[in-house]
Design an enzyme around this catalytic site. Structure first.
Site, PDB file in Angstrom:
ATOM      1  N   CYS A 225      49.124   1.729  -7.955  1.00 14.94           N
ATOM      2  CA  CYS A 225      48.698   3.068  -8.368  1.00 14.94           C
ATOM      3  C   CYS A 225      49.339   4.164  -7.529  1.00 14.94           C
ATOM      4  O   CYS A 225      48.847   5.295  -7.485  1.00 14.94           O
ATOM      5  CB  CYS A 225      47.178   3.189  -8.328  1.00 14.94           C
ATOM      6  SG  CYS A 225      46.338   1.958  -9.354  1.00 14.94           S
TER       7      CYS A 225
ATOM      8  N   TYR B  92      52.187   2.109 -11.133  1.00 17.50           N
ATOM      9  CA  TYR B  92      52.339   0.655 -11.210  1.00 17.50           C
ATOM     10  C   TYR B  92      51.008  -0.042 -10.944  1.00 17.50           C
ATOM     11  O   TYR B  92      50.228   0.377 -10.079  1.00 17.50           O
ATOM     12  CB  TYR B  92      53.353   0.161 -10.180  1.00 17.50           C
ATOM     13  CG  TYR B  92      54.787   0.342 -10.597  1.00 17.50           C
ATOM     14  CD1 TYR B  92      55.397  -0.540 -11.489  1.00 17.50           C
ATOM     15  CD2 TYR B  92      55.540   1.402 -10.096  1.00 17.50           C
ATOM     16  CE1 TYR B  92      56.712  -0.372 -11.873  1.00 17.50           C
ATOM     17  CE2 TYR B  92      56.863   1.580 -10.471  1.00 17.50           C
ATOM     18  CZ  TYR B  92      57.443   0.689 -11.364  1.00 17.50           C
ATOM     19  OH  TYR B  92      58.745   0.860 -11.748  1.00 17.50           O
TER      20      TYR B  92
ATOM     21  N   VAL C 194      40.577  -0.878 -18.651  1.00 18.47           N
ATOM     22  CA  VAL C 194      40.166  -1.128 -17.272  1.00 18.47           C
ATOM     23  C   VAL C 194      40.530  -2.560 -16.883  1.00 18.47           C
ATOM     24  O   VAL C 194      40.407  -3.479 -17.693  1.00 18.47           O
ATOM     25  CB  VAL C 194      38.639  -0.944 -17.119  1.00 18.47           C
ATOM     26  CG1 VAL C 194      38.217  -1.111 -15.666  1.00 18.47           C
ATOM     27  CG2 VAL C 194      38.191   0.400 -17.662  1.00 18.47           C
TER      28      VAL C 194
ATOM     29  N   GLY D 124      49.067   6.685 -15.542  1.00 14.06           N
ATOM     30  CA  GLY D 124      49.018   6.023 -14.248  1.00 14.06           C
ATOM     31  C   GLY D 124      50.371   5.548 -13.761  1.00 14.06           C
ATOM     32  O   GLY D 124      51.419   5.886 -14.318  1.00 14.06           O
TER      33      GLY D 124
ATOM     34  N   ARG E 176      50.620   3.884 -21.182  1.00 11.74           N
ATOM     35  CA  ARG E 176      49.345   4.331 -20.597  1.00 11.74           C
ATOM     36  C   ARG E 176      49.598   5.303 -19.461  1.00 11.74           C
ATOM     37  O   ARG E 176      50.684   5.363 -18.877  1.00 11.74           O
ATOM     38  CB  ARG E 176      48.555   3.122 -20.073  1.00 11.74           C
ATOM     39  CG  ARG E 176      49.277   2.390 -18.966  1.00 11.74           C
ATOM     40  CD  ARG E 176      48.360   1.578 -18.070  1.00 11.74           C
ATOM     41  NE  ARG E 176      49.129   0.812 -17.096  1.00 11.74           N
ATOM     42  CZ  ARG E 176      49.617   1.298 -15.961  1.00 11.74           C
ATOM     43  NH1 ARG E 176      49.446   2.580 -15.661  1.00 11.74           N
ATOM     44  NH2 ARG E 176      50.292   0.528 -15.132  1.00 11.74           N
TER      45      ARG E 176
END
Length: 208
Positions: free
Chosen positions: A171, A72, A154, A70, A68
């Site tokens: 993040c 951590y 999410v 992003g 995905r």
């Protein structure tokens, strides 16, 4: 759109295998789109832009590399995860940016039902609240798209143990903190939260 709600934590590797198989099924028109609500056992995941220095310790929980987007993030009990497997090609008005923004709208409207004022930040991807004068993230996003089918999704902190974030820079953002519905004074169970999630999802994605 099928909905699948788990009553017990799902192992992370099992969830990844399931999503990959489901994406193929959706692409081949042999399976329906799916919103999958679940929680994981405690773990950290590293997205495609994660940096090694953002993992402060690897001794707290297992660490998984994932495809995905992003950096951590943490997953664990008390955090409601919504994995959304949706065919963007089937939606003339949808593109990747609009999809992510619509996910944000979905979570913002869900939280509003519980009297939490929040907003989607397109620069610091996620849903945020202003709590006691500081900005804190309450929902993190991690998206992947294959054959124009979305997966991952999410994670919303409902009654998460926020101390579990201590092993990472969430993040990749040092300046801001993490919060949860419980920290904000909203004490609910998944059953109540899931009803609102489904209701608001159907509203925001009905024209997409």
């Amino acid at each position: 759109m099928e909905w699948k709600i788990e009553s017990l934590p799902v192992p992370y590797d099992k969830a990844m295998c399931f999503m990959q198989q489901r994406v193929e099924g959706i692409a081949n028109k042999t399976q329906d789109e799916l919103v999958w609500l679940l929680e994981h056992f405690p773990l950290y995941t590293a997205g495609t832009s994660a940096r090694s220095e953002e993992l402060l310790t690897d001794s707290l929980f297992p660490v998984y590399s994932t495809g995905r987007g992003g950096k951590y993030t943490y997953h664990g009990p008390g955090q409601r995860i919504a994995y959304v497997m949706m065919d963007l090609k089937a939606r003339d008005k949808c593109n990747v940016r609009l999809y992510v923004e619509t996910l944000g709208e979905w979570i913002v409207k869900t939280l509003k039902h519980f009297s939490i004022r929040s907003y989607f930040n397109p620069n610091l991807i996620g849903v945020w609240v202003n709590h006691n004068g500081s900005e804190k993230k309450i929902a993190a996003f991690g998206i992947r798209i294959r054959k124009w089918i979305t997966y991952h999704g999410v994670s919303i902190n409902v009654f998460t143990d926020l101390s579990h974030y201590s092993g990472i820079i969430p993040c990749g953002i040092k300046e801001y903190g993490i919060t949860s519905l419980k920290t904000l004074g909203v004490n609910i169970l998944y059953e109540e939260f899931d009803v609102v999630l489904k209701k608001e999802f159907n509203k925001v994605f009905c024209n997409c």
